[in-house]
Design a protein around this motif. Structure first.
Motif, PDB file in Angstrom:
ATOM      1  N   ASN A 106      -2.640  20.742  87.117  1.00 30.72           N
ATOM      2  CA  ASN A 106      -4.005  20.301  86.824  1.00 30.72           C
ATOM      3  C   ASN A 106      -4.417  19.116  87.686  1.00 30.72           C
ATOM      4  O   ASN A 106      -5.138  18.239  87.231  1.00 30.72           O
ATOM      5  CB  ASN A 106      -4.142  19.890  85.350  1.00 30.72           C
ATOM      6  CG  ASN A 106      -4.300  21.111  84.458  1.00 30.72           C
ATOM      7  OD1 ASN A 106      -4.387  22.226  84.952  1.00 30.72           O
ATOM      8  ND2 ASN A 106      -4.329  20.894  83.160  1.00 30.72           N
ATOM      9  N   GLY A 107      -3.917  19.059  88.898  1.00 33.38           N
ATOM     10  CA  GLY A 107      -4.282  17.966  89.786  1.00 33.38           C
ATOM     11  C   GLY A 107      -3.683  16.631  89.397  1.00 33.38           C
ATOM     12  O   GLY A 107      -4.029  15.599  89.964  1.00 33.38           O
ATOM     13  N   GLN A 108      -2.776  16.635  88.458  1.00 33.34           N
ATOM     14  CA  GLN A 108      -2.150  15.390  88.037  1.00 33.34           C
ATOM     15  C   GLN A 108      -0.714  15.341  88.532  1.00 33.34           C
ATOM     16  O   GLN A 108      -0.086  16.375  88.718  1.00 33.34           O
ATOM     17  CB  GLN A 108      -2.151  15.283  86.522  1.00 33.34           C
ATOM     18  CG  GLN A 108      -3.459  15.724  85.921  1.00 33.34           C
ATOM     19  CD  GLN A 108      -3.943  14.773  84.859  1.00 33.34           C
ATOM     20  OE1 GLN A 108      -3.991  13.570  85.071  1.00 33.34           O
ATOM     21  NE2 GLN A 108      -4.286  15.303  83.714  1.00 33.34           N
ATOM     22  N   ILE A 109      -0.216  14.135  88.697  1.00 32.91           N
ATOM     23  CA  ILE A 109       1.144  13.964  89.204  1.00 32.91           C
ATOM     24  C   ILE A 109       2.004  13.225  88.189  1.00 32.91           C
ATOM     25  O   ILE A 109       1.613  12.194  87.646  1.00 32.91           O
ATOM     26  CB  ILE A 109       1.128  13.154  90.511  1.00 32.91           C
ATOM     27  CG1 ILE A 109       0.331  13.938  91.558  1.00 32.91           C
ATOM     28  CG2 ILE A 109       2.549  12.855  90.967  1.00 32.91           C
ATOM     29  CD1 ILE A 109       0.927  13.977  92.909  1.00 32.91           C
ATOM     30  N   LEU A 110       3.160  13.800  87.943  1.00 30.60           N
ATOM     31  CA  LEU A 110       4.177  13.132  87.139  1.00 30.60           C
ATOM     32  C   LEU A 110       5.397  12.965  88.034  1.00 30.60           C
ATOM     33  O   LEU A 110       5.753  13.886  88.758  1.00 30.60           O
ATOM     34  CB  LEU A 110       4.556  13.984  85.934  1.00 30.60           C
ATOM     35  CG  LEU A 110       3.434  14.313  84.939  1.00 30.60           C
ATOM     36  CD1 LEU A 110       3.830  15.467  84.039  1.00 30.60           C
ATOM     37  CD2 LEU A 110       3.122  13.082  84.103  1.00 30.60           C
ATOM     38  N   ALA A 111       6.011  11.797  87.991  1.00 29.96           N
ATOM     39  CA  ALA A 111       7.183  11.591  88.841  1.00 29.96           C
ATOM     40  C   ALA A 111       8.166  10.655  88.155  1.00 29.96           C
ATOM     41  O   ALA A 111       7.785   9.790  87.368  1.00 29.96           O
ATOM     42  CB  ALA A 111       6.782  11.014  90.196  1.00 29.96           C
ATOM     43  N   GLY A 112       9.435  10.869  88.458  1.00 30.03           N
ATOM     44  CA  GLY A 112      10.467  10.014  87.878  1.00 30.03           C
ATOM     45  C   GLY A 112      11.719  10.023  88.733  1.00 30.03           C
ATOM     46  O   GLY A 112      11.989  10.990  89.451  1.00 30.03           O
ATOM     47  N   ARG A 113      12.457   8.922  88.641  1.00 31.76           N
ATOM     48  CA  ARG A 113      13.708   8.830  89.382  1.00 31.76           C
ATOM     49  C   ARG A 113      14.838   9.423  88.540  1.00 31.76           C
ATOM     50  O   ARG A 113      14.992   9.066  87.362  1.00 31.76           O
ATOM     51  CB  ARG A 113      14.020   7.354  89.690  1.00 31.76           C
ATOM     52  CG  ARG A 113      15.246   7.146  90.564  1.00 31.76           C
ATOM     53  CD  ARG A 113      15.431   5.663  90.886  1.00 31.76           C
ATOM     54  NE  ARG A 113      14.198   5.065  91.367  1.00 31.76           N
ATOM     55  CZ  ARG A 113      13.767   5.155  92.626  1.00 31.76           C
ATOM     56  NH1 ARG A 113      14.472   5.787  93.514  1.00 31.76           N
ATOM     57  NH2 ARG A 113      12.628   4.595  92.976  1.00 31.76           N
ATOM     58  N   ILE A 114      15.605  10.311  89.135  1.00 29.75           N
ATOM     59  CA  ILE A 114      16.693  10.970  88.412  1.00 29.75           C
ATOM     60  C   ILE A 114      17.823   9.970  88.182  1.00 29.75           C
ATOM     61  O   ILE A 114      18.312   9.340  89.117  1.00 29.75           O
ATOM     62  CB  ILE A 114      17.193  12.193  89.207  1.00 29.75           C
ATOM     63  CG1 ILE A 114      16.069  13.225  89.335  1.00 29.75           C
ATOM     64  CG2 ILE A 114      18.420  12.805  88.524  1.00 29.75           C
ATOM     65  CD1 ILE A 114      16.370  14.348  90.306  1.00 29.75           C
ATOM     66  N   VAL A 115      18.218   9.808  86.919  1.00 31.74           N
ATOM     67  CA  VAL A 115      19.261   8.823  86.598  1.00 31.74           C
ATOM     68  C   VAL A 115      20.477   9.437  85.906  1.00 31.74           C
ATOM     69  O   VAL A 115      21.466   8.744  85.685  1.00 31.74           O
ATOM     70  CB  VAL A 115      18.695   7.676  85.725  1.00 31.74           C
ATOM     71  CG1 VAL A 115      17.568   6.950  86.453  1.00 31.74           C
ATOM     72  CG2 VAL A 115      18.224   8.187  84.378  1.00 31.74           C
ATOM     73  N   GLU A 116      20.403  10.724  85.564  1.00 27.56           N
ATOM     74  CA  GLU A 116      21.530  11.358  84.861  1.00 27.56           C
ATOM     75  C   GLU A 116      21.514  12.862  85.111  1.00 27.56           C
ATOM     76  O   GLU A 116      20.482  13.508  84.950  1.00 27.56           O
ATOM     77  CB  GLU A 116      21.430  11.062  83.361  1.00 27.56           C
ATOM     78  CG  GLU A 116      22.583  11.629  82.546  1.00 27.56           C
ATOM     79  CD  GLU A 116      22.441  11.299  81.056  1.00 27.56           C
ATOM     80  OE1 GLU A 116      21.528  10.562  80.680  1.00 27.56           O
ATOM     81  OE2 GLU A 116      23.259  11.816  80.278  1.00 27.56           O
ATOM     82  N   THR A 117      22.668  13.422  85.489  1.00 28.19           N
ATOM     83  CA  THR A 117      22.777  14.859  85.770  1.00 28.19           C
ATOM     84  C   THR A 117      24.084  15.416  85.211  1.00 28.19           C
ATOM     85  O   THR A 117      25.012  14.665  84.898  1.00 28.19           O
ATOM     86  CB  THR A 117      22.774  15.134  87.293  1.00 28.19           C
ATOM     87  OG1 THR A 117      23.907  14.494  87.885  1.00 28.19           O
ATOM     88  CG2 THR A 117      21.506  14.621  87.960  1.00 28.19           C
TER      89      THR A 117
END
Length: 208
Positions: A41-52
């Motif tokens: 929807n033209g919006q951006i969500l972003a995050g730094r990966i800290v656990e895998t």
DNA sequence: CTCTGGATTAGCT
DNA sequence: GCTAATCCAGAGC
């Protein structure tokens, strides 16, 4: 401790398929610190990966591909670079990055990220104002990033969801443990996390 | 703070 | 029919 979103630029280089074709444990380790981006929807969500966490092959008893291909796990057999999203506990989604070569089922579960962009939207989706409770768990991350089964099988080289390199000089040390929430394969230390990061999920080893 | 049980359904045996 | 790569609320200490 007060949370300050770190600088983020979409100019950062999108990870290419060669990254995802590598051995799963290497990908799981190296995803730490990288930035996962979701557009809709033209919006951006972003995050730094800290656990895998890594799930590797038909002989890993905790891997969904344990025992061979089924309709659910077939995405794991694709070559590295696809999203594997599954539904569990009757109400939760979990997001994985498919790794390694075609025909070898393996993936990295994204267990937690540090919110960077679109935080207000994440709060809305999660129905909470506590930033430390937005994305510190695999199903919480999916809810905050509006990830559901419609993203299952999506290429991470596209624009709906992808991961970019981080060129920040962020220094961190990597912690390692057994995987969380599983009852088989607990001998393998295939969980990786950024030591000391406040957005890592709460650890509850399943006792059995 | 820790511990326990309930929610709710797809996927497999 | 059973269980799950989870989360949350509620109870008890």
């Amino acid at each position: 401790m007060k949370f300050k979103p770190k600088k983020f630029s979409l100019d950062h280089k999108k990870l290419d398929q060669n990254f995802y074709l590598q051995p799963t444990l290497k990908v799981a380790r190296e995803l730490l610190g990288k930035i996962i981006v979701r557009q809709f929807n033209g919006q951006i969500l972003a995050g730094r990966i800290v656990e895998t966490e890594a799930y590797i092959g038909e002989s890993d008893p905790a891997c969904h591909a344990y025992g061979g291909m089924t309709p659910r796990n077939k995405i794991m057999y694709l070559p590295g670079g696809y999203a594997y999203v599954y539904f569990t506990y009757g109400m939760h989604y979990c997001f994985n990055v498919v790794t390694e070569k075609e025909g070898f089922p393996a993936a990295v579960l994204i267990r937690a990220v540090e919110p960077i962009e679109g935080i207000e939207l994440m709060k809305k989706f999660r129905n909470t104002n506590n930033i430390y409770n937005l994305t510190n768990g695999p199903a919480k991350f999916c809810q905050a990033f509006k990830i559901d089964k419609s993203l299952n099988g999506t290429s991470l080289l596209g624009d709906e969801i992808f991961i970019v390199d981080s060129d920040d000089d962020i220094k961190f040390t990597i912690g390692r443990s057994q995987r969380i929430g599983i009852s088989a394969g607990t001998d393998k230390k295939w969980r990786f996390f950024i030591r000391g990061n406040p957005f890592v999920s709460k650890v509850k080893i399943k006792s059995k």
